[in-house]
Design an enzyme around this catalytic site. Structure first.
Site, PDB file in Angstrom:
ATOM      1  CG  ASP A   1      -2.033  -0.964   1.188  1.00 49.86           C
ATOM      2  OD1 ASP A   1      -2.046  -1.813   0.271  1.00 49.86           O
ATOM      3  OD2 ASP A   1      -2.891  -0.918   2.091  1.00 49.86           O
TER       4      ASP A   1
ATOM      5  CE  LYS B   1      -5.002   1.695   3.150  1.00 54.14           C
ATOM      6  NZ  LYS B   1      -3.763   1.109   3.715  1.00 54.14           N
TER       7      LYS B   1
ATOM      8  CE  LYS C   1      -6.317  -1.907   3.246  1.00 54.61           C
ATOM      9  NZ  LYS C   1      -4.863  -2.184   3.453  1.00 54.61           N
TER      10      LYS C   1
END
Length: 231
Positions: free
Chosen positions: A86, A147, A172
């Site tokens: 990430d 995300k 996400k």
């Protein structure tokens, strides 16, 4: 939705995170069948400690590193055993209209490793127009996911932001998702994954709802959920 635990990334990312905290996070991930999201320094520890799908954060939480250094950090985390990464988008460049620089930076990081890369866009700081722009930029950079947030800035995941971002890539949803009701709303809005320090709570509440029971809280739960680690 019978695959909920596998869609939860149980998270420990706070500035005071200790090896013991990481082990507790992994224990809970194993117990409830979740993934785990941890700091990059903890990846070697985690791979030796437990067989849990691991995400490591890169250039976290501000996304202001130089491209070469972020690529190197990505390679090191992957080398150590991270299954996914990430990384944080450089929001300052996005707001300055430097779209090519934003896209090129992400493209190089994504290309530096053979594992999925999610890009954290800090949605609470962006307008709808900026969300649309960054969604397209991240998709063009061949990232695997968008995300919503680090949890260390202003606010967290919202249904509105997930609805916008999910037009471009799987999402996400992270930041402030502390219950099954929160998570279910994100899934219904289009999220594919949830990042939360309260992953164990989310799974217990989901299990209780599907089984018609009242969830109980184990004595081993961390007391710092959704406070010290930003999620």
């Amino acid at each position: 939705m019978d695959d909920i635990p596998d869609r939860i990334e149980h998270t420990i990312l706070g500035p005071t995170t200790t090896p013991a905290d990481v082990r507790t996070c992994l224990d809970e991930a194993l117990q409830y069948g979740m993934r785990a999201c941890i700091p990059p320094w903890a990846v070697p520890l985690a791979t030796e400690y437990a067989n849990v799908p691991l995400t490591a954060v890169i250039d976290f939480p501000h996304g202001q590193g130089q491209t070469d250094s972020v690529c190197q950090a990505a390679k090191l985390a992957w080398d150590a055993g991270a299954d996914e990464l990430d990384m944080v988008c450089n929001i300052g460049l996005l707001k300055a209209g430097e779209d090519d620089a934003v896209r090129d930076h992400i493209t190089e990081v994504v290309a530096s490793v053979p594992v999925p890369v999610k890009v954290i866009v800090e949605a609470p700081l962006l307008s709808d127009d900026e969300l649309e722009r960054v969604g397209q930029l991240v998709a063009d950079a061949d990232a695997a996911y968008l995300k919503t947030a680090t949890g260390f800035s202003e606010g967290g995941a919202t249904v509105h932001d997930v609805e916008i971002l999910s037009k471009y890539l799987p999402v996400k949803a992270s930041g402030g998702v502390g219950s099954w009701a929160d998570a279910e709303a994100m899934f219904e809005a289009g999220a594919e994954r949830i990042g939360a320090s309260s992953g164990d709570t989310i799974v217990r509440e989901w299990q209780a709802e599907t089984q018609g029971e009242t969830p109980t809280k184990p004595e081993t739960d961390r007391d710092d959920a959704d406070t010290t680690d930003g999620y």
